[in-house]
Design a protein around this motif. Structure first.
Motif, PDB file in Angstrom:
ATOM      1  N   THR A   5       0.851  -1.187   0.000  1.00  0.00           N
ATOM      2  CA  THR A   5       0.000   0.000   0.000  1.00  0.00           C
ATOM      3  C   THR A   5       0.882   1.230   0.000  1.00  0.00           C
ATOM      4  O   THR A   5       1.602   1.488   0.968  1.00  0.00           O
ATOM      5  N   ILE A   6       0.844   1.973  -1.083  1.00  0.00           N
ATOM      6  CA  ILE A   6       1.624   3.208  -1.229  1.00  0.00           C
ATOM      7  C   ILE A   6       0.651   4.371  -1.150  1.00  0.00           C
ATOM      8  O   ILE A   6      -0.372   4.389  -1.845  1.00  0.00           O
ATOM      9  N   PHE A   7       0.960   5.321  -0.307  1.00  0.00           N
ATOM     10  CA  PHE A   7       0.056   6.433  -0.015  1.00  0.00           C
ATOM     11  C   PHE A   7       0.702   7.741  -0.449  1.00  0.00           C
ATOM     12  O   PHE A   7       1.918   7.924  -0.309  1.00  0.00           O
ATOM     13  N   THR A   8      -0.096   8.647  -0.990  1.00  0.00           N
ATOM     14  CA  THR A   8       0.398   9.983  -1.296  1.00  0.00           C
ATOM     15  C   THR A   8      -0.704  11.000  -1.051  1.00  0.00           C
ATOM     16  O   THR A   8      -1.896  10.670  -1.155  1.00  0.00           O
ATOM     17  N   VAL A   9      -0.307  12.217  -0.712  1.00  0.00           N
ATOM     18  CA  VAL A   9      -1.245  13.299  -0.408  1.00  0.00           C
ATOM     19  C   VAL A   9      -0.971  14.446  -1.369  1.00  0.00           C
ATOM     20  O   VAL A   9       0.167  14.913  -1.479  1.00  0.00           O
ATOM     21  N   LEU A  10      -2.020  14.929  -2.037  1.00  0.00           N
ATOM     22  CA  LEU A  10      -1.915  16.063  -2.945  1.00  0.00           C
ATOM     23  C   LEU A  10      -2.786  17.199  -2.423  1.00  0.00           C
ATOM     24  O   LEU A  10      -3.928  16.968  -2.008  1.00  0.00           O
ATOM     25  N   SER A  11      -2.241  18.407  -2.447  1.00  0.00           N
ATOM     26  CA  SER A  11      -3.032  19.572  -2.046  1.00  0.00           C
ATOM     27  C   SER A  11      -2.938  20.694  -3.067  1.00  0.00           C
ATOM     28  O   SER A  11      -3.452  21.785  -2.830  1.00  0.00           O
ATOM     29  N   ASP A  12      -2.269  20.398  -4.204  1.00  0.00           N
ATOM     30  CA  ASP A  12      -2.064  21.416  -5.226  1.00  0.00           C
ATOM     31  C   ASP A  12      -1.917  20.721  -6.575  1.00  0.00           C
ATOM     32  O   ASP A  12      -1.237  19.685  -6.664  1.00  0.00           O
ATOM     33  N   PRO A  13      -2.540  21.250  -7.633  1.00  0.00           N
ATOM     34  CA  PRO A  13      -2.419  20.605  -8.952  1.00  0.00           C
ATOM     35  C   PRO A  13      -0.986  20.500  -9.450  1.00  0.00           C
ATOM     36  O   PRO A  13      -0.677  19.641 -10.285  1.00  0.00           O
ATOM     37  N   ARG A  14      -0.095  21.344  -8.950  1.00  0.00           N
ATOM     38  CA  ARG A  14       1.299  21.294  -9.388  1.00  0.00           C
ATOM     39  C   ARG A  14       2.033  20.059  -8.860  1.00  0.00           C
ATOM     40  O   ARG A  14       3.189  19.819  -9.229  1.00  0.00           O
ATOM     41  N   GLN A  15       1.375  19.271  -8.017  1.00  0.00           N
ATOM     42  CA  GLN A  15       2.014  18.096  -7.442  1.00  0.00           C
ATOM     43  C   GLN A  15       1.802  16.825  -8.270  1.00  0.00           C
ATOM     44  O   GLN A  15       2.111  15.734  -7.802  1.00  0.00           O
ATOM     45  N   LEU A  16       1.308  16.954  -9.479  1.00  0.00           N
ATOM     46  CA  LEU A  16       1.094  15.765 -10.308  1.00  0.00           C
ATOM     47  C   LEU A  16       2.393  14.987 -10.567  1.00  0.00           C
ATOM     48  O   LEU A  16       2.344  13.750 -10.671  1.00  0.00           O
ATOM     49  N   PRO A  17       3.576  15.616 -10.690  1.00  0.00           N
ATOM     50  CA  PRO A  17       4.804  14.809 -10.782  1.00  0.00           C
ATOM     51  C   PRO A  17       5.009  13.910  -9.561  1.00  0.00           C
ATOM     52  O   PRO A  17       5.529  12.801  -9.681  1.00  0.00           O
ATOM     53  N   GLN A  18       4.602  14.381  -8.389  1.00  0.00           N
ATOM     54  CA  GLN A  18       4.658  13.541  -7.190  1.00  0.00           C
ATOM     55  C   GLN A  18       3.745  12.336  -7.350  1.00  0.00           C
ATOM     56  O   GLN A  18       4.088  11.209  -6.974  1.00  0.00           O
ATOM     57  N   LEU A  19       2.565  12.560  -7.926  1.00  0.00           N
ATOM     58  CA  LEU A  19       1.633  11.466  -8.184  1.00  0.00           C
ATOM     59  C   LEU A  19       2.250  10.444  -9.134  1.00  0.00           C
ATOM     60  O   LEU A  19       2.121   9.228  -8.933  1.00  0.00           O
ATOM     61  N   ASP A  20       2.925  10.917 -10.174  1.00  0.00           N
ATOM     62  CA  ASP A  20       3.564  10.010 -11.127  1.00  0.00           C
ATOM     63  C   ASP A  20       4.621   9.150 -10.436  1.00  0.00           C
ATOM     64  O   ASP A  20       4.750   7.955 -10.718  1.00  0.00           O
ATOM     65  N   ALA A  21       5.387   9.758  -9.528  1.00  0.00           N
ATOM     66  CA  ALA A  21       6.420   9.005  -8.811  1.00  0.00           C
ATOM     67  C   ALA A  21       5.795   7.939  -7.920  1.00  0.00           C
ATOM     68  O   ALA A  21       6.261   6.793  -7.876  1.00  0.00           O
ATOM     69  N   ALA A  22       4.729   8.299  -7.209  1.00  0.00           N
ATOM     70  CA  ALA A  22       4.050   7.331  -6.351  1.00  0.00           C
ATOM     71  C   ALA A  22       3.444   6.207  -7.185  1.00  0.00           C
ATOM     72  O   ALA A  22       3.483   5.033  -6.794  1.00  0.00           O
ATOM     73  N   ALA A  23       2.877   6.559  -8.332  1.00  0.00           N
ATOM     74  CA  ALA A  23       2.296   5.547  -9.224  1.00  0.00           C
ATOM     75  C   ALA A  23       3.377   4.616  -9.756  1.00  0.00           C
ATOM     76  O   ALA A  23       3.169   3.394  -9.859  1.00  0.00           O
ATOM     77  N   GLY A  24       4.545   5.180 -10.085  1.00  0.00           N
ATOM     78  CA  GLY A  24       5.647   4.356 -10.563  1.00  0.00           C
ATOM     79  C   GLY A  24       6.108   3.361  -9.518  1.00  0.00           C
ATOM     80  O   GLY A  24       6.379   2.194  -9.823  1.00  0.00           O
ATOM     81  N   LEU A  25       6.185   3.814  -8.249  1.00  0.00           N
ATOM     82  CA  LEU A  25       6.591   2.910  -7.168  1.00  0.00           C
ATOM     83  C   LEU A  25       5.545   1.826  -6.962  1.00  0.00           C
ATOM     84  O   LEU A  25       5.881   0.644  -6.765  1.00  0.00           O
ATOM     85  N   ALA A  26       4.256   2.184  -6.999  1.00  0.00           N
ATOM     86  CA  ALA A  26       3.185   1.206  -6.812  1.00  0.00           C
ATOM     87  C   ALA A  26       3.215   0.152  -7.912  1.00  0.00           C
ATOM     88  O   ALA A  26       3.044  -1.047  -7.643  1.00  0.00           O
ATOM     89  N   ALA A  27       3.432   0.582  -9.151  1.00  0.00           N
ATOM     90  CA  ALA A  27       3.495  -0.369 -10.258  1.00  0.00           C
ATOM     91  C   ALA A  27       4.703  -1.286 -10.115  1.00  0.00           C
ATOM     92  O   ALA A  27       4.619  -2.502 -10.352  1.00  0.00           O
ATOM     93  N   ARG A  28       5.837  -0.708  -9.701  1.00  0.00           N
ATOM     94  CA  ARG A  28       7.065  -1.480  -9.543  1.00  0.00           C
ATOM     95  C   ARG A  28       6.941  -2.520  -8.434  1.00  0.00           C
ATOM     96  O   ARG A  28       7.477  -3.635  -8.538  1.00  0.00           O
ATOM     97  N   GLU A  29       6.213  -2.154  -7.362  1.00  0.00           N
ATOM     98  CA  GLU A  29       6.065  -3.041  -6.212  1.00  0.00           C
ATOM     99  C   GLU A  29       4.845  -3.947  -6.329  1.00  0.00           C
ATOM    100  O   GLU A  29       4.567  -4.721  -5.412  1.00  0.00           O
ATOM    101  N   ASP A  30       4.099  -3.805  -7.441  1.00  0.00           N
ATOM    102  CA  ASP A  30       2.849  -4.539  -7.621  1.00  0.00           C
ATOM    103  C   ASP A  30       1.911  -4.273  -6.437  1.00  0.00           C
ATOM    104  O   ASP A  30       1.266  -5.174  -5.896  1.00  0.00           O
ATOM    105  N   GLY A  31       1.863  -2.996  -6.040  1.00  0.00           N
ATOM    106  CA  GLY A  31       1.047  -2.603  -4.896  1.00  0.00           C
ATOM    107  C   GLY A  31      -0.140  -1.762  -5.312  1.00  0.00           C
ATOM    108  O   GLY A  31      -0.443  -1.577  -6.496  1.00  0.00           O
ATOM    109  N   HIS A  32      -0.832  -1.238  -4.311  1.00  0.00           N
ATOM    110  CA  HIS A  32      -2.019  -0.393  -4.519  1.00  0.00           C
ATOM    111  C   HIS A  32      -1.665   1.046  -4.133  1.00  0.00           C
ATOM    112  O   HIS A  32      -1.093   1.285  -3.068  1.00  0.00           O
ATOM    113  N   LEU A  33      -2.017   1.972  -5.009  1.00  0.00           N
ATOM    114  CA  LEU A  33      -1.759   3.384  -4.744  1.00  0.00           C
ATOM    115  C   LEU A  33      -3.005   4.021  -4.153  1.00  0.00           C
ATOM    116  O   LEU A  33      -4.069   4.023  -4.768  1.00  0.00           O
ATOM    117  N   ASP A  34      -2.867   4.571  -2.957  1.00  0.00           N
ATOM    118  CA  ASP A  34      -3.960   5.232  -2.242  1.00  0.00           C
ATOM    119  C   ASP A  34      -3.679   6.737  -2.259  1.00  0.00           C
ATOM    120  O   ASP A  34      -2.662   7.187  -1.728  1.00  0.00           O
TER     121      ASP A  34
END
Length: 279
Positions: A5-34
């Motif tokens: 379970t990989i978790f990330t918090v966004l509070s600004d639209p400019r944080q979409l690169p952070q979302l991409d990084a969290a998604a990349g880790l979740a895909a790599r770990e075969d986990g779920h992105l929350d």
């Protein structure tokens, strides 16, 4: 053991690169992105004229709700084509003082929280509070990303900042999945205390523990020549071409770190590679 379970918090639209990084880790770990999309209500009731507070409250809440909904919609659109990724997104509104409980409850049931560096230029004002909420209220390790984000490949060379503290050991235990897959892990000890529990063998017991877990670890005991411990760690990470730093966080109180500074705060300000922190 893996990060499921990989978790990330966004509070600004400019944080979409952070979302991409969290998604990349979740895909790599075969986990779920929350994902939590947060609308911040910065309302300060004491500054309004008598009788005006209810109107100000409602306006602030409506604005925060709109921000959270718009951010959630942006996330859904951004991840619409990610068919190989398991993910879910929620939105919520919180006042600045109430963020910690909300984020802590989410982080508590996650394996790792992925966040951007809170002192990056353009980072949201609440970024530091979000990092602290995940660690303190959530008890969750945090992977703090520099502006360059997360490399596409798992880290091959990892520096472990070892100072014999409970916080450092907690970070090592939480980072074990990454440490196992690394080609080289350096246990970096800077100016070890002569009266410390490891005495003449700083890092020895930790290296033995990691070796039994299949980690390829070695020890480097260094004298401090840089102005601060954080400067020394960053320089050493550059020397060995480390892809990640693992360290304990907030060995001092958060108040002392904020006012006087400390290794945690300095690393969050200066590190150019991802920093895995826990306490």
């Amino acid at each position: 053991m893996a990060y499921r379970t990989i978790f990330t918090v966004l509070s600004d639209p400019r944080q979409l690169p952070q979302l991409d990084a969290a998604a990349g880790l979740a895909a790599r770990e075969d986990g779920h992105l929350d994902i939590l999309c947060l609308g911040i209500d910065n309302n300060q009731a004491g500054y309004y004229f008598p009788g005006g507070s209810p109107y100000a409250f409602q306006e602030a809440i409506d604005t925060a709700l709109e921000d959270a909904a718009a951010l959630e919609q942006a996330v859904r659109q951004h991840l619409a084509g990610a068919h190989d990724l398991r993910w879910s997104v929620d939105s919520a509104v919180a006042q600045t003082g109430g963020m910690a409980n909300l984020i802590g409850m989410k982080a508590r049931f996650s394996d790792v929280t992925v966040l951007g560096r809170p002192y990056e230029p353009g980072a949201p004002a609440e970024a530091e509070a979000i990092v602290e909420a995940a660690m303190f209220e959530g008890g969750c390790p945090v992977l703090v990303l520099p502006a360059s984000g997360l490399p596409p490949q798992p880290p091959r060379r990892i520096l472990v900042a070892w100072n014999q503290s409970v916080e450092a050991l907690a970070a090592v235990r939480r980072a074990l999945p990454m440490l196992r897959s690394a080609a080289m892990v350096e246990i970096t000890v800077i100016d070890p205390r002569r009266g410390g529990p490891e005495r003449s063998d700083p890092g020895g017991a930790l290296t033995q523990m990691l070796t039994r877990h299949g980690v390829r670890a070695e020890i480097a005991v260094l004298a401090r020549t840089a102005p601060t411990i954080s400067d020394e760690l960053i320089r050493r990470a550059t020397e060995i071409d480390a892809d990640m730093i693992v360290m304990g966080a907030y060995g001092h109180s958060r108040f002392r770190e904020a006012i006087l500074g400390g290794a945690t705060r300095k690393m969050l300000e200066k590190a150019s590679v991802p920093v895995f922190m826990a306490r």
